[in-house]
Design a protein around this motif. Structure first.
Motif, PDB file in Angstrom:
ATOM      1  N   ALA A 169      -6.336   0.587   9.182  1.00 21.61           N
ATOM      2  CA  ALA A 169      -5.962  -0.580   8.382  1.00 21.61           C
ATOM      3  C   ALA A 169      -4.675  -0.313   7.599  1.00 21.61           C
ATOM      4  O   ALA A 169      -3.818  -1.193   7.487  1.00 21.61           O
ATOM      5  N   ALA A 170      -4.517   0.905   7.091  1.00 19.18           N
ATOM      6  CA  ALA A 170      -3.293   1.257   6.362  1.00 19.18           C
ATOM      7  C   ALA A 170      -2.079   1.209   7.284  1.00 19.18           C
ATOM      8  O   ALA A 170      -1.018   0.728   6.886  1.00 19.18           O
ATOM      9  N   GLU A 171      -2.220   1.689   8.493  1.00 14.35           N
ATOM     10  CA  GLU A 171      -1.113   1.634   9.450  1.00 14.35           C
ATOM     11  C   GLU A 171      -0.760   0.192   9.774  1.00 14.35           C
ATOM     12  O   GLU A 171       0.415  -0.170   9.868  1.00 14.35           O
ATOM     13  N   SER A 172      -1.754  -0.642   9.924  1.00 14.34           N
ATOM     14  CA  SER A 172      -1.520  -2.061  10.186  1.00 14.34           C
ATOM     15  C   SER A 172      -0.837  -2.733   8.991  1.00 14.34           C
ATOM     16  O   SER A 172       0.055  -3.564   9.161  1.00 14.34           O
ATOM     17  N   LYS A 216       7.047 -14.239  -6.390  1.00 16.37           N
ATOM     18  CA  LYS A 216       5.598 -14.231  -6.187  1.00 16.37           C
ATOM     19  C   LYS A 216       5.170 -12.922  -5.542  1.00 16.37           C
ATOM     20  O   LYS A 216       5.922 -12.320  -4.774  1.00 16.37           O
ATOM     21  N   PRO A 217       3.952 -12.495  -5.817  1.00 20.81           N
ATOM     22  CA  PRO A 217       3.432 -11.303  -5.136  1.00 20.81           C
ATOM     23  C   PRO A 217       3.282 -11.569  -3.637  1.00 20.81           C
ATOM     24  O   PRO A 217       3.005 -12.697  -3.208  1.00 20.81           O
ATOM     25  N   ILE A 218       3.459 -10.531  -2.853  1.00 17.32           N
ATOM     26  CA  ILE A 218       3.286 -10.612  -1.402  1.00 17.32           C
ATOM     27  C   ILE A 218       1.920 -10.016  -1.092  1.00 17.32           C
ATOM     28  O   ILE A 218       1.597  -8.919  -1.553  1.00 17.32           O
ATOM     29  N   VAL A 219       1.117 -10.727  -0.307  1.00 18.58           N
ATOM     30  CA  VAL A 219      -0.240 -10.286  -0.016  1.00 18.58           C
ATOM     31  C   VAL A 219      -0.413 -10.137   1.498  1.00 18.58           C
ATOM     32  O   VAL A 219      -0.036 -11.018   2.262  1.00 18.58           O
ATOM     33  N   PHE A 220      -0.974  -9.004   1.891  1.00 18.40           N
ATOM     34  CA  PHE A 220      -1.289  -8.723   3.290  1.00 18.40           C
ATOM     35  C   PHE A 220      -2.759  -8.340   3.375  1.00 18.40           C
ATOM     36  O   PHE A 220      -3.242  -7.580   2.536  1.00 18.40           O
ATOM     37  N   ALA A 254      -8.758  -4.255   4.322  1.00 20.48           N
ATOM     38  CA  ALA A 254      -7.869  -3.806   3.250  1.00 20.48           C
ATOM     39  C   ALA A 254      -6.907  -4.934   2.885  1.00 20.48           C
ATOM     40  O   ALA A 254      -6.323  -5.570   3.772  1.00 20.48           O
ATOM     41  N   LYS A 255      -6.781  -5.174   1.609  1.00 17.20           N
ATOM     42  CA  LYS A 255      -5.881  -6.213   1.103  1.00 17.20           C
ATOM     43  C   LYS A 255      -4.828  -5.547   0.222  1.00 17.20           C
ATOM     44  O   LYS A 255      -5.157  -4.907  -0.778  1.00 17.20           O
ATOM     45  N   LEU A 256      -3.572  -5.677   0.620  1.00 12.09           N
ATOM     46  CA  LEU A 256      -2.448  -5.076  -0.109  1.00 12.09           C
ATOM     47  C   LEU A 256      -1.686  -6.178  -0.833  1.00 12.09           C
ATOM     48  O   LEU A 256      -1.286  -7.168  -0.212  1.00 12.09           O
ATOM     49  N   THR A 257      -1.498  -6.006  -2.128  1.00 12.77           N
ATOM     50  CA  THR A 257      -0.705  -6.941  -2.928  1.00 12.77           C
ATOM     51  C   THR A 257       0.479  -6.179  -3.506  1.00 12.77           C
ATOM     52  O   THR A 257       0.292  -5.183  -4.209  1.00 12.77           O
ATOM     53  N   ILE A 258       1.688  -6.642  -3.203  1.00 15.92           N
ATOM     54  CA  ILE A 258       2.902  -6.029  -3.736  1.00 15.92           C
ATOM     55  C   ILE A 258       3.469  -6.983  -4.774  1.00 15.92           C
ATOM     56  O   ILE A 258       3.886  -8.095  -4.450  1.00 15.92           O
ATOM     57  N   THR A 259       3.470  -6.530  -6.025  1.00 14.85           N
ATOM     58  CA  THR A 259       3.913  -7.351  -7.143  1.00 14.85           C
ATOM     59  C   THR A 259       5.252  -6.834  -7.657  1.00 14.85           C
ATOM     60  O   THR A 259       5.340  -5.675  -8.079  1.00 14.85           O
ATOM     61  N   PRO A 260       6.291  -7.667  -7.641  1.00 13.89           N
ATOM     62  CA  PRO A 260       7.581  -7.235  -8.194  1.00 13.89           C
ATOM     63  C   PRO A 260       7.480  -7.069  -9.714  1.00 13.89           C
ATOM     64  O   PRO A 260       6.797  -7.838 -10.386  1.00 13.89           O
ATOM     65  N   ARG A 261       8.141  -6.037 -10.232  1.00 10.20           N
ATOM     66  CA  ARG A 261       8.116  -5.795 -11.675  1.00 10.20           C
ATOM     67  C   ARG A 261       9.530  -5.695 -12.242  1.00 10.20           C
ATOM     68  O   ARG A 261       9.753  -5.071 -13.262  1.00 10.20           O
ATOM     69  N   ASP A 262      10.472  -6.339 -11.577  1.00 11.37           N
ATOM     70  CA  ASP A 262      11.859  -6.256 -12.011  1.00 11.37           C
ATOM     71  C   ASP A 262      12.261  -7.391 -12.942  1.00 11.37           C
ATOM     72  O   ASP A 262      13.434  -7.558 -13.255  1.00 11.37           O
ATOM     73  N   GLY A 263      11.310  -8.205 -13.393  1.00 14.72           N
ATOM     74  CA  GLY A 263      11.612  -9.286 -14.318  1.00 14.72           C
ATOM     75  C   GLY A 263      11.880 -10.611 -13.627  1.00 14.72           C
ATOM     76  O   GLY A 263      11.927 -11.642 -14.281  1.00 14.72           O
TER      77      GLY A 263
END
Length: 169
Positions: free
Chosen positions: A154-157, A118-122, A105-114
């Motif tokens: 994987a989600a818990e990790s 950079k996106p954070i990837v796990f 599982a690859k999680l990408t957190i993309t800020p949308r506050d302007g």
């Protein structure tokens, strides 16, 4: 003789009090504790799942990290891939064969506050096992259940990785 008994009792009492004072000064706490563990609501917005395993990961993350409908909330998107393989390399007369399912599982957190952050990837991988025995319906159900177990792991990790990265900031 009375001095030696009194001396031993005094030394023993002193050692017990000293040990208690030293241990009392220590603090023991779990690795993932503190404000992030007690209130882990990050209020993330989640992308739409494209598969059942992505849905499982999104459900686990939203349950544990919180969910937001705000347009400014960081967008969390997950991609999940799975594979399965027999665990035995030799042929056997036994119809029951052990199979290992691996979910990445690859999680990408993309800020949308302007901001120009950079996106954070796990990326995390988890495995689960099941036994197939030649009955198609049972084999398919066991494979689906094992894949979902691996997706939940994987989600818990991923959740722990997010909390750990936030605690370092």
């Amino acid at each position: 003789m009375s001095w030696s008994k009194a001396l031993r009792a005094s030394l023993l009492t002193g050692m017990l009090l000293g040990t208690g004072a030293i241990l009392g000064a220590c603090s023991f706490s779990p690795v993932y504790s503190g404000t992030l563990a007690s209130q882990p609501s990050l209020n993330l917005a989640y992308a739409k799942p494209t598969s059942r395993l992505e849905q499982v990961v999104y459900q686990e993350l939203s349950l544990r990290l919180g969910e937001s409908t705000s347009e400014m909330a960081p967008l969390a998107s997950v991609t999940v891939s799975s594979s399965a393989g027999d665990m035995m390399a030799t042929a056997t007369a036994n119809p029951a064969k052990a199979v290992r399912v691996t979910v990445t599982a690859k999680l990408t957190i993309t800020p949308r506050d302007g901001a120009d952050a950079k996106p954070i990837v796990f990326t995390r991988t988890a495995t689960a096992q099941y036994t197939r025995n030649g009955q198609v319906l049972a084999d398919n159900a066991a494979a689906d259940e094992a894949a979902e177990r691996a997706a939940k792991s994987a989600a818990e990790s991923l959740r722990l990785a997010v909390l750990a990265s936030l605690s370092r900031k």
